[in-house]
Design a protein around this motif. Structure first.
Motif, PDB file in Angstrom:
ATOM      1  N   CYS A   1       0.856  -1.181   0.000  1.00  0.00           N
ATOM      2  CA  CYS A   1       0.000   0.000   0.000  1.00  0.00           C
ATOM      3  C   CYS A   1       0.890   1.228   0.000  1.00  0.00           C
ATOM      4  O   CYS A   1       2.063   1.148  -0.272  1.00  0.00           O
ATOM      5  CB  CYS A   1      -0.886  -0.028   1.242  1.00  0.00           C
ATOM      6  N   ALA A   2       0.349   2.333   0.345  1.00  0.00           N
ATOM      7  CA  ALA A   2       1.077   3.604   0.434  1.00  0.00           C
ATOM      8  C   ALA A   2       1.651   3.996  -0.917  1.00  0.00           C
ATOM      9  O   ALA A   2       2.841   4.185  -1.076  1.00  0.00           O
ATOM     10  CB  ALA A   2       2.154   3.574   1.502  1.00  0.00           C
ATOM     11  N   THR A   3       0.778   4.123  -1.900  1.00  0.00           N
ATOM     12  CA  THR A   3       1.212   4.543  -3.212  1.00  0.00           C
ATOM     13  C   THR A   3       1.388   6.054  -3.225  1.00  0.00           C
ATOM     14  O   THR A   3       0.891   6.764  -2.362  1.00  0.00           O
ATOM     15  CB  THR A   3       0.183   4.126  -4.279  1.00  0.00           C
ATOM     16  N   GLY A   4       2.084   6.531  -4.226  1.00  0.00           N
ATOM     17  CA  GLY A   4       2.317   7.949  -4.386  1.00  0.00           C
ATOM     18  C   GLY A   4       3.555   8.171  -5.219  1.00  0.00           C
ATOM     19  O   GLY A   4       4.347   7.252  -5.434  1.00  0.00           O
TER      20      GLY A   4
ATOM     21  N   GLU B   1       3.980  11.963  -0.353  1.00  0.00           N
ATOM     22  CA  GLU B   1       2.670  11.426  -0.718  1.00  0.00           C
ATOM     23  C   GLU B   1       2.480  10.021  -0.147  1.00  0.00           C
ATOM     24  O   GLU B   1       1.390   9.680   0.317  1.00  0.00           O
ATOM     25  CB  GLU B   1       2.511  11.377  -2.238  1.00  0.00           C
ATOM     26  N   LYS B   2       3.525   9.223  -0.184  1.00  0.00           N
ATOM     27  CA  LYS B   2       3.447   7.860   0.352  1.00  0.00           C
ATOM     28  C   LYS B   2       3.208   7.889   1.861  1.00  0.00           C
ATOM     29  O   LYS B   2       2.420   7.104   2.384  1.00  0.00           O
ATOM     30  CB  LYS B   2       4.709   7.083   0.015  1.00  0.00           C
ATOM     31  N   LYS B   3       3.870   8.799   2.549  1.00  0.00           N
ATOM     32  CA  LYS B   3       3.645   8.936   3.996  1.00  0.00           C
ATOM     33  C   LYS B   3       2.216   9.387   4.278  1.00  0.00           C
ATOM     34  O   LYS B   3       1.564   8.864   5.190  1.00  0.00           O
ATOM     35  CB  LYS B   3       4.649   9.917   4.609  1.00  0.00           C
ATOM     36  N   ALA B   4       1.722  10.345   3.508  1.00  0.00           N
ATOM     37  CA  ALA B   4       0.343  10.816   3.691  1.00  0.00           C
ATOM     38  C   ALA B   4      -0.642   9.673   3.450  1.00  0.00           C
ATOM     39  O   ALA B   4      -1.596   9.497   4.220  1.00  0.00           O
ATOM     40  CB  ALA B   4       0.051  11.991   2.757  1.00  0.00           C
ATOM     41  N   ASN B   5      -0.419   8.883   2.399  1.00  0.00           N
ATOM     42  CA  ASN B   5      -1.303   7.746   2.123  1.00  0.00           C
ATOM     43  C   ASN B   5      -1.189   6.678   3.203  1.00  0.00           C
ATOM     44  O   ASN B   5      -2.194   6.085   3.597  1.00  0.00           O
ATOM     45  CB  ASN B   5      -1.006   7.155   0.748  1.00  0.00           C
TER      46      ASN B   5
ATOM     47  N   ASN C   1      -0.443   7.204   6.359  1.00  0.00           N
ATOM     48  CA  ASN C   1      -1.161   7.747   7.519  1.00  0.00           C
ATOM     49  C   ASN C   1      -2.670   7.608   7.344  1.00  0.00           C
ATOM     50  O   ASN C   1      -3.384   7.213   8.278  1.00  0.00           O
ATOM     51  CB  ASN C   1      -0.792   9.211   7.750  1.00  0.00           C
ATOM     52  N   LYS C   2      -3.167   7.913   6.155  1.00  0.00           N
ATOM     53  CA  LYS C   2      -4.598   7.823   5.881  1.00  0.00           C
ATOM     54  C   LYS C   2      -5.081   6.374   5.989  1.00  0.00           C
ATOM     55  O   LYS C   2      -6.099   6.097   6.631  1.00  0.00           O
ATOM     56  CB  LYS C   2      -4.882   8.382   4.483  1.00  0.00           C
ATOM     57  N   GLU C   3      -4.361   5.451   5.361  1.00  0.00           N
ATOM     58  CA  GLU C   3      -4.759   4.039   5.371  1.00  0.00           C
ATOM     59  C   GLU C   3      -4.713   3.436   6.767  1.00  0.00           C
ATOM     60  O   GLU C   3      -5.624   2.705   7.164  1.00  0.00           O
ATOM     61  CB  GLU C   3      -3.864   3.237   4.435  1.00  0.00           C
TER      62      GLU C   3
END
Length: 186
Positions: free
Chosen positions: A17-20, A25-29, A31-33
């Motif tokens: 997971c954690a695409t970007g 962006e990967k860190k933000a994704n 964190n969101k996931e």
């Protein structure tokens, strides 16, 4: 050992997971996931919120588990929060046993012992035996033993199946490694 790490790394590249397009962006994704995964865990395990509050730190992971006859694989992304600091991890899993299916999972490790948290950071290994059947599509579907929790060695673990269907009896090992997402392909 190097071959095992390479195989696990390939699994994560395929399933992680954690695409970007950038580490930010990967860190933000991630964190969101993991925030969404934590809310799912709280809904399924009333005691999880108390375990997080009482912990020295907690790891939230989300990813995929795949079961095809005698082998299982999976991988995903995690955030470790301790003393206001967020660390990012990838994980991969490899197992043996009987199984068939695919599911998206979330799990939470709450560390209640400093030695256990240090061991996790330094070694990044976890292993366990599992037998379960689960089916879930969005909010529909039932689960049998898919939402598990246990306490071992100063670490409380909570797991939920987010969606998918699988039946398995496996012994699985998990490898976690820290990442800052600068060398991730995903």
């Amino acid at each position: 050992m190097k071959l095992m790490t390479t195989v696990l790394g390939l699994i994560v590249l395929l399933l992680g997971c954690a695409t970007g397009s950038s580490p930010e962006e990967k860190k933000a994704n991630a964190n969101k996931e993991t925030a969404a995964a934590l809310q799912n865990i709280y809904q399924e395990h009333a005691e999880a919120r108390r375990a997080v509050s009482a912990s020295l730190g907690y790891l939230v992971c989300t990813g995929n588990d795949n079961y095809l006859f005698a082998a299982s694989t999976g991988g995903g992304v995690c955030t470790l929060r301790s003393k206001g600091v967020v660390e990012y991890y990838r994980f991969a899993t490899l197992g043996a046993g009987l199984g068939l299916g695919f599911k998206k999972v979330a799990f939470l490790y709450t560390f209640h012992d400093a030695k256990a948290m240090k061991r996790f950071r330094e070694e990044g290994w976890d292993a366990g035996a599992r037998a379960e059947a689960s089916a879930r599509y969005e909010e529909d579907g039932g689960q049998v033993a898919a939402n598990t929790s246990y306490d071992v060695g100063g670490v409380k673990v909570f797991q939920v199946a987010l969606w998918g269907a699988a039946a398995q009896a496996t012994v699985q090992g998990y490898k976690f490694w820290a990442t800052d997402f600068t060398s991730d392909v995903m």
